[in-house]
Design a protein around this motif. Structure first.
Motif: not given
Length: 166
Positions: A48-51, A56, A59, A111, A117-118
């Motif tokens: 998960y790259d959105k944080s 990350g 995740s 995904q 998400i990445h």
């Protein structure tokens, strides 16, 4: 001849379990390779790259745990099949390729593209990566389906030979 009959009867009785053992193992194995190579060794992305980096990493840890549970679960089913003398290599390998390819295709389309998400990699032309990722996934699925179909044909031929020999 009796042991061959029992062997095919076991395979036939546990055909679905062989298939699902392969699917579960393939899904977990390809997820494990993705996590190890692209996340940990190459540092191309996190699950998960959105944080933040911390989110990350968490995740990635959960993703890694999922991959191991799936891999170990598939191996547990395979060991049980071997104990019952019902392990069917061709069906298992077909399932393994279908499971691995399905995971990779899901990852590459849902995904990466729909959920975003990445990505496979950042700050490069992504098209070659996407093509290799998704085409290899489709090839794995197709080869897996061919192996499963071949295994089922072999089963029908073996059943016919047993019936004709009786």
């Amino acid at each position: 001849m009796a042991s061959k009959t029992i062997h095919w009867e076991n395979r036939s009785a546990f055909a679905q379990r062989n298939l699902w053992a392969g699917i579960l193992f393939g899904l977990g194995f390809v997820a494990f390779i993705d996590e190890t190579v692209f996340h940990q060794l190459l540092h191309w992305h996190k699950f998960y790259d959105k944080s933040t980096v911390a989110v990350g990493l968490v995740s990635d840890g959960l993703f890694h745990a999922f991959s191991w549970f799936a891999t170990v679960g598939g191996l547990y089913l395979a060991a049980d099949l071997a104990r019952r003398q019902a392990f069917w290599h061709k069906m298992f390998w077909g399932g393994k390729l279908v499971g691995g390819g399905a995971f990779q295709l899901y990852d590459g389309t849902i995904q990466h593209k729909l959920m975003r998400i990445h990505q496979i990699r950042y700050n490069v032309d992504i098209l070659p990566y996407d093509l290799v990722w998704n085409i290899s996934a489709v090839l794995m699925i197709l080869i897996g389906v061919l192996l499963i179909s071949s295994a089922r044909r072999n089963e029908r031929v073996a059943k016919g030979a047993v019936i004709n020999a009786s």
